[in-house]
Write a protein that holds these residues in place. Sequence first.
Motif, PDB file in Angstrom:
ATOM      1  N   GLY A 245      38.243 -32.868   1.824  1.00 40.21           N
ATOM      2  CA  GLY A 245      39.678 -32.770   1.563  1.00 40.21           C
ATOM      3  C   GLY A 245      39.951 -31.749   0.486  1.00 40.21           C
ATOM      4  O   GLY A 245      39.204 -30.781   0.299  1.00 40.21           O
ATOM      5  N   THR A 261      49.852 -32.745   0.520  1.00 37.41           N
ATOM      6  CA  THR A 261      48.615 -32.941   1.273  1.00 37.41           C
ATOM      7  C   THR A 261      48.915 -33.460   2.673  1.00 37.41           C
ATOM      8  O   THR A 261      49.983 -34.013   2.942  1.00 37.41           O
ATOM      9  N   PRO A 263      46.518 -35.791   4.431  1.00 39.68           N
ATOM     10  CA  PRO A 263      45.212 -36.452   4.355  1.00 39.68           C
ATOM     11  C   PRO A 263      44.745 -37.124   5.640  1.00 39.68           C
ATOM     12  O   PRO A 263      43.539 -37.241   5.872  1.00 39.68           O
ATOM     13  N   TYR A 273      40.729 -36.741   5.118  1.00 45.75           N
ATOM     14  CA  TYR A 273      40.237 -36.911   3.751  1.00 45.75           C
ATOM     15  C   TYR A 273      39.299 -38.113   3.688  1.00 45.75           C
ATOM     16  O   TYR A 273      39.584 -39.178   4.249  1.00 45.75           O
ATOM     17  N   ARG A 278      40.250 -39.439  -1.378  1.00 48.64           N
ATOM     18  CA  ARG A 278      41.563 -40.077  -1.505  1.00 48.64           C
ATOM     19  C   ARG A 278      41.681 -40.800  -2.844  1.00 48.64           C
ATOM     20  O   ARG A 278      42.693 -40.693  -3.549  1.00 48.64           O
ATOM     21  N   GLU A 294      52.659 -36.754   0.623  1.00 45.59           N
ATOM     22  CA  GLU A 294      51.843 -36.977   1.823  1.00 45.59           C
ATOM     23  C   GLU A 294      52.671 -36.631   3.050  1.00 45.59           C
ATOM     24  O   GLU A 294      53.645 -37.312   3.372  1.00 45.59           O
ATOM     25  N   LEU A 311      47.889 -42.721   2.739  1.00 46.02           N
ATOM     26  CA  LEU A 311      47.490 -42.681   1.331  1.00 46.02           C
ATOM     27  C   LEU A 311      48.498 -43.423   0.466  1.00 46.02           C
ATOM     28  O   LEU A 311      48.136 -44.067  -0.517  1.00 46.02           O
TER      29      LEU A 311
END
Length: 520
Positions: A245, A261, A263, A273, A278, A294, A311
């Motif tokens: 990531g 991000t 993820p 990720y 994370r 996110e 996340l």
Amino acid sequence: MTSTGTNPPPASPPRAGGPPASAAWELLLPAVSAPPRRRGRALRSALREAVRSGRLPAGTRLPASRELAADLGVSRGLVTEAYEQLTAESYLRAGRGSGTWVSDAVRPSAGRARDLSPRAPGARVDFRPGTPDLALFPRSAWASGHRAALDRLPHGSLGYPDPRGLPELRTALASLLTRRRGVVADPERVVVCSGVAQATTLLGFVLRGRGATAVGVEDPGSPEHASLFRSTGLTAVPLTLDGEGLAMGPLLSSGVRAVVTTPAHQFPTGIAYSAGRRGALLDWARATSGVVMEDDYDGDFRYDRAPVGALQGLDPEHVVYTGSVSKSLAPGLRLGWLVAPESMTDEIVARKRTMDLGNPSLDQAVLADFITGGGYDRQLRRCQRAYKERRDALTGALAAHFPGAEVSGISAGLHIIARLPRRYGPQGVFLRLAEEAGIALRSLDSCTAQRPGRTGDAGGCGTDQDGGGGDGTVRLVLGYAHLAPSAIENGVRLLADTVLAQGRRDGCSPAVGVAAAAGD
């Protein structure tokens, strides 16, 4: 009838039983054939449009009202009223004893509106990522939903909405995101937006208002993130990735306190990720009082196992969660959401209020019913089946027509990363040949802030025509969701035939391709 100028040529003679053969006056004929109650309005509208379009240019002297009325077969009062109305609106000018003329205050219209939507006009095959299959949009269910929503909504719901969105939609979204993505979603902190683009802009303005000057963006990543944050006055700082990531070293040394991000399925590399990364990212946010945005742009589409949860569910006070229906329904709906930390909610809502006063109430009501009635879950299952089949078709076609091609990234989303061996390069030539054959492509290198041989900040991610991969390989970001399996197979075959044909013309064997690259 008269024409333009102070010394007009003789007017065209009237046709038997009708007006003169002047194109400008013939424009008025449909108007005078309207029903009597609408004839005056139609005549004014037609005359106004003739001036706007330039068919009646500035300086044209109009016939006397009696003359035009006789030519058109209408009452003189109808023509007089039209002249007076358009004179009041400055389309015409009149003087005592000098007649009626087209005013020079009107500029002819520029013609039809242009379509600036991001398409590839003339492309035989478009492999660019980011577009779902719009033919899967549930038209019948959506149309029924509109009718049902109109029937049930009270009149007050059609007034100015809560800028956060209709309470029923925020409640439905909170339940959906909690159930499907593991988001901690209080309906009071859900803000309905015009897609992730507006959510990004809202966050950017709030961060700027708090004194931030920069925000970190993934590199490679979506160029839209960088451009949207720059539009709010923030500097976009490219941050490199590794196999897990966002690389923590560059993030820590950058000095930024906000980062965006992807993820669940990083765009464009396709990695997810790792659990350790994370956790490290959230530790950074807590230690610096930072903010992580996110962008869960395609988190529902995982084909080999259940999707990894959001996340945001691990730390809702340091993560701003965003998503939309652009991949599941259609980007043209412009419906998305932002789940804000409690400490930022009021500022985000205040900015949303000043930006647009809220999203259309009717569309929100339809989406709320679609979610609560189970239609949205059915749509996701339908898309998941179709997109998995198309991903398999693309990977199979690449293996068949480009031996040695490697596909990276998790089995998810609407795109793959394909690495073609050096024998198919150099990348710049490969992309040029594809473009000449009508095949729209996007290179992985065009999604980086620092392209090989170039400098500059984050941008691009369009069709890349530079030298490309640096190591001689061809690296492509290929979208497949909007293409039928047969179209995918035919497109990859056409691409391979195009490249190999050029290799033959250059005197290379078909196995070598467009350039003889040493060592591969």
